[in-house]
Design an enzyme around this catalytic site. Structure first.
Site, short mmCIF file in Angstrom:
data_model
loop_
_atom_site.label_atom_id
_atom_site.label_comp_id
_atom_site.label_asym_id
_atom_site.label_seq_id
_atom_site.Cartn_x
_atom_site.Cartn_y
_atom_site.Cartn_z
N GLY A 1 -22.43 -16.75 45.77
CA GLY A 1 -21.02 -16.61 45.41
C GLY A 1 -20.86 -15.54 44.36
N GLU B 1 -19.55 -11.78 49.52
CA GLU B 1 -20.62 -12.32 48.67
C GLU B 1 -21.76 -12.89 49.50
OE1 GLU B 1 -21.22 -12.20 45.53
OE2 GLU B 1 -19.33 -11.40 44.74
N GLU C 1 -25.52 -11.44 49.17
CA GLU C 1 -26.59 -12.25 48.59
C GLU C 1 -27.56 -12.83 49.60
OE1 GLU C 1 -25.05 -14.99 45.73
OE2 GLU C 1 -24.25 -13.36 44.51
N PRO D 1 -12.14 -27.37 33.50
CA PRO D 1 -12.18 -26.35 32.46
C PRO D 1 -13.59 -26.02 31.98
CG PRO D 1 -10.41 -27.90 32.02
CD PRO D 1 -11.17 -28.44 33.19
N GLU E 1 -33.83 -14.30 45.05
CA GLU E 1 -34.52 -15.12 46.04
C GLU E 1 -33.50 -16.01 46.75
OE1 GLU E 1 -38.27 -18.25 45.86
OE2 GLU E 1 -37.53 -17.28 44.05
#
Lengths: 228, 228
Positions: free
Chosen positions: A46, A62, A66, A83, A115
């Site tokens: 992400g 993403e 990745e 939060p 990795e």
DNA sequence: AATACTTAGTGTGTTTTCCACACTAAGCAA
DNA sequence: TTGCTTAGTGTGGAAAACACACTAAGTATT
């Protein structure tokens, strides 16, 4: 260069829970984080949403950066915004889940991350951020979804045996299913088309099937409700 | 005072699709916008997320500020983030949907907004932003959810007749249901407890029932699956 | 060549659930 | 008293769900 606003804004990220199925159990794809926070521990792929890209575009970007994965089933899951969920400050994450076929499985990590690797969902390492919670929600969604929508086929090769299909359902739902009843039920679906091909192992060859999305969509429009 | 970041950040809002049921059809609560953009047109209650509040807290806060509603059923729906969905710039909105009982229905608008009012879902005015799309998703979710989770009771008074319950299902699912089959089915649920009270109209008095959430949860834990 | 092993594949009778369907009950209003 | 309105109830037939055990067709082993 910097960006200034009249009111404080949370940072916005996307995260992807990527499910795979290897014939045995359900697996998820994890990244070993290179950077702080949680450097060295496992997390879902992400990253931050760009200013001009739609959320699902960000998730796909993403994911490809990745893990190298592209053209996979991807659907929004839930948005996590407690939060304190990220130690860097207020970060709200729109989580997605993806389903990938075994033949799409990436061999190793992509560029951003040090990795990437598959892990069985029932024996995962500790996860970064609130990703354990994210996984819980994703699993719940997958289990609910697979019974009422034909998404299981996204986890199998394009051509698969009924044994594989049943194994998938048993793995995800976590219980055995009677073979004859299962086969009778799926035989009634005419969007599941038998091929003239067979796989051979050390046993009787098994017929291959494929999922015909067009036929399924046609039926769906006529009010057909998938259920397995 | 201003806030500065190294990277651009979208603004983050919450919006609430509030469903109500008046015995006839399904309704939603709309706010007439006082401010630009879309001043004067109808929209769902919502607003910006504060920096230190969780997303559902923000949703409840905005709901109370703009409509006076509190202590209602509220669940996250979907996050909308198309880059151009708000003319002011990049605004990502986490949408929620709420279910409110008739006795909780607010009479008129709250403080923030100039006007709030109920509208039948099948004859809505044009909506601001992408709220028509939001409504579409919310309706789909409600229709899917009501069949497999006991959320319908959140739209009825605490004590209700089986006629009201059936009317609710018919309104949401958009089709008639056989009275005897419906009643047989719900009679088998023992979390639906008959009371010794009746409502009188100009017809035979109807028995009142209530939904016993504790009994339902107990059953649920034992693997019971609600379906109607 | 025979045997053992493994998974593929099939049919039936029973039980349960689903569904279509029509009348009586109880109060109110005229 | 009559008529109107909604509440409330039972049955038989059809369809679906379920439990259950054997044969089929290959591969591997001896």
């Amino acid at each position: 260069m910097a960006f200034t606003y009249d009111y404080a804004r949370p940072a916005l990220t996307v995260d992807c829970v990527v499910f795979g199925f290897d014939g045995g159990g359900l697996q998820v794809l994890l990244i070993r984080r290179a950077l702080e926070p949680f450097a060295g521990s496992w997390a879902f792929p992400g990253g931050f949403v760009e200013m001009d890209e739609d959320l699902d575009v960000a998730a796909r970007r993403e994911l490809e950066e990745e893990t190298g994965l592209r053209d996979v089933f991807l659907e929004q899951l839930y948005t996590f915004g407690a939060p304190a969920r990220d130690p860097r400050g207020r970060v709200v994450s729109v989580a997605y889940y993806a389903l990938v076929r075994p033949d799409q499985h990436p061999a190793a990590g992509g560029s951003d991350a040090s990795e990437a690797g598959w892990h069985a969902v029932d024996e995962l390492p500790g996860l970064a951020f609130d990703h354990a919670e994210v996984l819980r929600v994703a699993l719940e969604r997958l289990r609910g979804k697979i019974r009422y929508q034909p998404v299981g086929f996204e986890l199998l090769p394009k051509r698969f045996t009924l044994g594989q299909l049943q194994g998938l359902y048993e793995a995800i739902l976590g219980r055995g299913i009677d073979k004859r009843n299962f086969r009778r039920k799926v035989a009634a679906f005419d969007f599941l088309v038998p091929l003239e091909e067979f796989v051979r192992g050390r046993h009787r060859p098994a017929r291959l099937y494929r999922f015909d999305r067009r036929k399924y969509r046609a039926l769906e429009k006529r009010g057909f409700l998938f259920e397995l």
